[in-house]
Design a protein around this motif. Structure first.
Motif, PDB file in Angstrom:
ATOM      1  N   GLN A   1       0.983   5.636   0.524  1.00  0.00           N
ATOM      2  CA  GLN A   1      -0.131   6.772   0.483  1.00  0.00           C
ATOM      3  C   GLN A   1       0.889   8.068   0.735  1.00  0.00           C
ATOM      4  O   GLN A   1       2.000   7.730   0.525  1.00  0.00           O
ATOM      5  CB  GLN A   1      -0.759   6.359   1.985  1.00  0.00           C
ATOM      6  CG  GLN A   1       0.080   6.158   2.931  1.00  0.00           C
ATOM      7  CD  GLN A   1      -0.664   5.275   4.014  1.00  0.00           C
ATOM      8  OE1 GLN A   1      -1.606   5.293   4.064  1.00  0.00           O
ATOM      9  NE2 GLN A   1      -0.019   4.537   5.108  1.00  0.00           N
TER      10      GLN A   1
ATOM     11  N   THR B   1      -4.158   0.761  -2.630  1.00  0.00           N
ATOM     12  CA  THR B   1      -3.792  -0.573  -2.250  1.00  0.00           C
ATOM     13  C   THR B   1      -3.607  -1.436  -3.560  1.00  0.00           C
ATOM     14  O   THR B   1      -3.536  -1.035  -4.698  1.00  0.00           O
ATOM     15  CB  THR B   1      -5.105  -1.164  -1.723  1.00  0.00           C
ATOM     16  OG1 THR B   1      -6.206  -1.129  -2.427  1.00  0.00           O
ATOM     17  CG2 THR B   1      -5.434  -0.283  -0.322  1.00  0.00           C
TER      18      THR B   1
ATOM     19  N   THR C   1       0.902  -1.111  -0.031  1.00  0.00           N
ATOM     20  CA  THR C   1      -0.046   0.047   0.100  1.00  0.00           C
ATOM     21  C   THR C   1       0.854   1.130   0.031  1.00  0.00           C
ATOM     22  O   THR C   1       2.055   1.211   0.560  1.00  0.00           O
ATOM     23  CB  THR C   1      -1.024   0.150   1.399  1.00  0.00           C
ATOM     24  OG1 THR C   1      -1.779  -1.120   1.146  1.00  0.00           O
ATOM     25  CG2 THR C   1      -1.869   1.101   1.488  1.00  0.00           C
TER      26      THR C   1
END
Length: 155
Positions: free
Chosen positions: A17, A76, A15
């Motif tokens: 971010q 994701t 993931t």
């Protein structure tokens, strides 16, 4: 020689971010820019710098909104699969025709419908996942992806 470099372009296991950086973030940014061609009103373009900053987060949220997903701004593996779905479709769709000429045309049309394209930025031209898939993992100004496209389809 069958093209398999596209498989590397579809790999994504962690993931990413805001605050993340590195090659996976750049691939996210590439796919956001490429998907801007598919969703021209969604404001998906961002810089290709490998830094997951506020602009990349906003572009991810805009992509999520297009797909009617929660706007988390987090990428994701499932969301990356949605970003890179055009490449998977292009390379994994089998032609329906058994006639070689029709099969070649069907494959080419499949790739074109997925909007295969290069990216251009300050780093140069002939960049991105489509180019790397057609040119055996390589991209950049020296690699003529149009020839790689033809070879991929014929293979």
């Amino acid at each position: 020689m069958l093209k398999i470099a596209y498989q590397d372009e579809l790999l994504f296991t962690s993931t990413q971010q805001r605050g993340s950086s590195g090659p996976d973030v750049r691939r996210i940014q590439e796919w956001l820019c490429l998907n801007a061609l598919r969703y021209p009103t969604a404001a998906l373009t961002t810089t290709l710098d490998g830094e997951f900053g506020p602009a990349t987060k906003l572009a991810v949220q805009n992509f999520q909104a297009v797909l009617k997903l929660p706007k988390t701004g987090v990428v994701t593996p499932d969301l990356f699969a949605k970003l890179s779905a055009p490449l998977a479709t292009g390379f994994q769709t089998k032609p329906a025709s058994k006639d070689i000429r029709r099969a070649v045309v069907q494959l080419a049309q499949t790739h074109l419908k997925q909007r295969s394209a290069e990216l251009q930025c300050d780093d140069g031209q002939n960049l991105g996942p489509w180019v790397r898939s057609y040119c055996d993992g390589l991209d950049g100004s020296l690699f003529k992806w149009c020839a790689g496209f033809v070879q991929s389809i014929l293979d």
